[in-house]
Write an enzyme that holds these catalytic residues in place. Structure first.
Site, PDB file in Angstrom:
ATOM      1  NE  ARG A 274      -3.686  -2.253   0.155  1.00 37.49           N
ATOM      2  CZ  ARG A 274      -3.399  -3.482  -0.630  1.00 37.49           C
ATOM      3  NH1 ARG A 274      -2.322  -3.434  -1.595  1.00 37.49           N
ATOM      4  NH2 ARG A 274      -4.087  -4.678  -0.422  1.00 37.49           N
TER       5      ARG A 274
ATOM      6  CB  SER B  81      -8.643  -1.742   4.689  1.00 38.05           C
ATOM      7  OG  SER B  81      -8.859  -2.907   4.272  1.00 38.05           O
TER       8      SER B  81
ATOM      9  CD  GLU C  40      -5.285   0.353   2.898  1.00 42.19           C
ATOM     10  OE1 GLU C  40      -5.359  -0.376   3.758  1.00 42.19           O
ATOM     11  OE2 GLU C  40      -5.977   0.538   2.059  1.00 42.19           O
TER      12      GLU C  40
HETATM   13  C1  LIG Z   1     -15.656   0.140  -0.460  1.00 42.98           C
HETATM   14  C2  LIG Z   1     -14.227   0.297  -0.483  1.00 42.98           C
HETATM   15  C3  LIG Z   1     -13.409  -0.737  -0.727  1.00 42.98           C
HETATM   16  C4  LIG Z   1     -12.155  -0.674  -0.778  1.00 42.98           C
HETATM   17  N1  LIG Z   1     -11.158  -1.995  -0.952  1.00 42.98           N
HETATM   18  C5  LIG Z   1      -9.865  -1.622  -1.491  1.00 42.98           C
HETATM   19  C6  LIG Z   1      -9.087  -2.793  -1.431  1.00 42.98           C
HETATM   20  O1  LIG Z   1      -9.514  -3.725  -1.518  1.00 42.98           O
HETATM   21  N2  LIG Z   1      -7.674  -2.662  -1.543  1.00 42.98           N
HETATM   22  C7  LIG Z   1      -7.256  -1.289  -1.698  1.00 42.98           C
HETATM   23  O2  LIG Z   1      -6.113  -1.595  -2.052  1.00 42.98           O
HETATM   24  N3  LIG Z   1      -7.889  -0.161  -1.372  1.00 42.98           N
HETATM   25  C8  LIG Z   1      -9.325  -0.289  -1.279  1.00 42.98           C
HETATM   26  N4  LIG Z   1     -10.022   0.806  -1.099  1.00 42.98           N
HETATM   27  C9  LIG Z   1      -9.363   2.067  -0.655  1.00 42.98           C
HETATM   28  C10 LIG Z   1      -9.327   3.057  -2.163  1.00 42.98           C
HETATM   29  O3  LIG Z   1     -10.250   2.676  -2.920  1.00 42.98           O
HETATM   30  C11 LIG Z   1      -7.807   2.759  -2.766  1.00 42.98           C
HETATM   31  O4  LIG Z   1      -6.879   2.947  -1.814  1.00 42.98           O
HETATM   32  C12 LIG Z   1      -7.810   3.634  -4.202  1.00 42.98           C
HETATM   33  O5  LIG Z   1      -6.684   3.312  -4.650  1.00 42.98           O
HETATM   34  C13 LIG Z   1      -7.842   5.135  -3.923  1.00 42.98           C
HETATM   35  O6  LIG Z   1      -8.007   5.627  -5.190  1.00 42.98           O
HETATM   36  P1  LIG Z   1      -8.740   6.939  -5.302  1.00 42.98           P
HETATM   37  O7  LIG Z   1      -8.738   7.520  -6.857  1.00 42.98           O
HETATM   38  O8  LIG Z   1     -10.278   7.178  -4.819  1.00 42.98           O
HETATM   39  O9  LIG Z   1      -7.972   7.946  -4.454  1.00 42.98           O
HETATM   40  P2  LIG Z   1      -8.332   9.518  -3.437  1.00 42.98           P
HETATM   41  O10 LIG Z   1      -8.811   8.623  -2.369  1.00 42.98           O
HETATM   42  O11 LIG Z   1      -8.994  10.405  -4.241  1.00 42.98           O
HETATM   43  O12 LIG Z   1      -6.491   9.522  -3.155  1.00 42.98           O
HETATM   44  C14 LIG Z   1      -5.778   8.756  -2.370  1.00 42.98           C
HETATM   45  C15 LIG Z   1      -4.511   9.620  -2.456  1.00 42.98           C
HETATM   46  O13 LIG Z   1      -3.926   9.424  -3.669  1.00 42.98           O
HETATM   47  C16 LIG Z   1      -3.726  10.619  -4.147  1.00 42.98           C
HETATM   48  N5  LIG Z   1      -3.835  10.651  -5.584  1.00 42.98           N
HETATM   49  C17 LIG Z   1      -4.897  10.328  -6.052  1.00 42.98           C
HETATM   50  N6  LIG Z   1      -4.875  10.547  -7.654  1.00 42.98           N
HETATM   51  C18 LIG Z   1      -3.448  10.881  -7.754  1.00 42.98           C
HETATM   52  C19 LIG Z   1      -2.532  11.279  -8.933  1.00 42.98           C
HETATM   53  N7  LIG Z   1      -3.150  11.263 -10.032  1.00 42.98           N
HETATM   54  N8  LIG Z   1      -1.259  11.589  -8.602  1.00 42.98           N
HETATM   55  C20 LIG Z   1      -1.034  11.748  -7.449  1.00 42.98           C
HETATM   56  N9  LIG Z   1      -1.662  11.573  -6.503  1.00 42.98           N
HETATM   57  C21 LIG Z   1      -2.936  10.923  -6.494  1.00 42.98           C
HETATM   58  C22 LIG Z   1      -4.457  11.490  -3.294  1.00 42.98           C
HETATM   59  O14 LIG Z   1      -3.705  12.835  -3.150  1.00 42.98           O
HETATM   60  C23 LIG Z   1      -4.325  10.832  -1.924  1.00 42.98           C
HETATM   61  O15 LIG Z   1      -3.401  11.326  -1.161  1.00 42.98           O
HETATM   62  C24 LIG Z   1     -11.530   0.412  -0.869  1.00 42.98           C
HETATM   63  C25 LIG Z   1     -11.968   1.686  -0.494  1.00 42.98           C
HETATM   64  C26 LIG Z   1     -13.582   1.654  -0.580  1.00 42.98           C
HETATM   65  C27 LIG Z   1     -14.233   2.736  -0.410  1.00 42.98           C
END
Ligand SMILES: Cc1cc2nc3c(=O)[nH]c(=O)nc-3n(C[C@H](O)[C@H](O)[C@H](O)COP(=O)(O)OP(=O)(O)OC[C@H]3O[C@@H](n4cnc5c(N)ncnc54)[C@H](O)[C@@H]3O)c2cc1C
Length: 306
Positions: free
Chosen positions: A169, A218, A288
């Site tokens: 992660r 998580s 996380e």
């Molecule tokens: C129901 C649910 C289930 C989930 N299950 C999992 C799972 O099984 N495994 C898992 O790993 N995660 C899981 N997650 C967490 C999440 O979906 C992941 O961490 C996902 O990768 C985050 O992506 P996001 O686009 O929503 O990022 P955001 O939440 O919008 O951002 C997360 C971080 O990334 C940065 N960021 C985003 N885009 C960029 C970019 N283009 N350049 C630089 N920085 C950037 C943001 O500034 C922030 O610091 C889950 C979440 C939910 C709500």
């Protein structure tokens, strides 16, 4: 020229004082001072050259936005930053703003596989790379070959995946860099078997996770050889509640918004879980989730007084 005029001249859509609680998965947090919709790499370069404080959001599925909102510029990626371009039978450049579910569906239609590690992960490609997101079927590092990002100041750079030093992660981007796209290694053989695996994973997730309430998945990473959810449950905290924020009775590593939670309440619940697990088992859980906005450095520290 005013900042808004400069942004408009760059072709960027600017929405002032825009609610973020509607955009992020936890459904909490105050407004963005300026929400920017970025649709080209050139726009992103122009914005990053301005030297303004900025935050980038994907789908906000791993983001805890402060109740006071986010000062400066908050960026969302769209347009060409959501494209998928095949460059050979089994490799594609994929925009950082593309949703992971859309990616999987697009690959299905092309008869390709490889993105199964993202099954049920509701983020974007950018968020997944930055978080090295994954499931029991793998993680981002298994399919990312290279990435492209824009540095503060506006320079575009491409680096091989090794430069990101992927870990559990975790990925290392240069400070302030914003990812624009990733080169993914795809799979052309055994696609049906992979779809079956993916569907089975989605069924397991539905049965074990509280997907009916807003969460960030998580809340903590799993400590080596153990599970954060097991430790929180063993600490007697399953179902614990602060205001509208609750440790899910279904899965103790999911912290849910039961309806009217605030970001402060979710942060307090995270501190409570860290404090109790540390006191009872000597394990310091690592959050996380990413903090977005003017949080103090110790916002999630178990030592911070409530
Ligand atoms: C129901 C649910 C289930 C989930 N299950 C999992 C799972 O099984 N495994 C898992 O790993 N995660 C899981 N997650 C967490 C999440 O979906 C992941 O961490 C996902 O990768 C985050 O992506 P996001 O686009 O929503 O990022 P955001 O939440 O919008 O951002 C997360 C971080 O990334 C940065 N960021 C985003 N885009 C960029 C970019 N283009 N350049 C630089 N920085 C950037 C943001 O500034 C922030 O610091 C889950 C979440 C939910 C709500």
């Amino acid at each position: 020229m005013s900042l808004d005029d400069t942004l408009t001249a760059l072709g960027v859509k600017v929405s002032p004082n825009q609610r973020l609680d509607r955009l992020v998965y936890w459904r909490v947090g105050g407004p963005a001072e300026r929400l920017l919709d970025i649709s080209t790499v050139a726009q992103l370069q122009g914005v990053m050259a301005l030297g303004e404080p900025m935050t980038v959001l994907g789908r906000g599925s791993n983001a805890l936005v402060h109740d006071d909102g986010v000062p400066g510029l908050t960026l969302r990626l769209g347009g060409e930053l959501c494209e998928l371009n095949l460059i050979s039978a089994d490799r594609a450049w994929v925009g950082a703003g593309l949703g992971l579910t859309v990616l999987i569906n697009r690959l299905d239609k092309l008869g390709l596989a490889g993105a199964e590690p993202f099954a049920g992960v509701p983020g974007t490609v950018g968020g997944a790379v930055v978080m090295n997101a994954g499931t029991t079927l793998g993680e981002a590092k298994d399919l990312v070959e290279a990435v492209e990002f824009v540095l503060p100041g506006g320079e575009v750079r491409q680096v091989p995946a090794e430069a990101l030093r992927f870990a559990y992660r975790h990925a290392e981007l240069p400070s302030g860099a914003i990812l624009t796209r990733a080169l993914l290694r795809l799979i052309t053989e055994g696609v049906e078997a992979r779809i079956t695996q993916r569907k089975a994973l989605l069924e397991r997730r539905k049965a074990t996770q509280p997907l009916d309430l807003p969460s960030c998945g998580s809340t903590f990473t799993n400590p080596p050889g153990d599970f954060a959810g097991r430790l929180i449950e063993a600490a007697g905290l399953k179902g614990a509640q602060i205001g509208g924020a609750q440790i899910s009775p279904k899965h103790a590593n999911f912290f849910v918004n039961t309806g009217d939670a605030t970001a402060a309440q979710l942060a307090a619940l995270i501190r409570l879980a860290r404090r109790e697990v540390l006191r009872q088992f000597g394990v310091l859980l690592t959050p996380e989730v990413r903090l977005i906005g003017p949080w103090p450095d110790d916002a999630l520290s178990p030592d911070r007084p409530d």
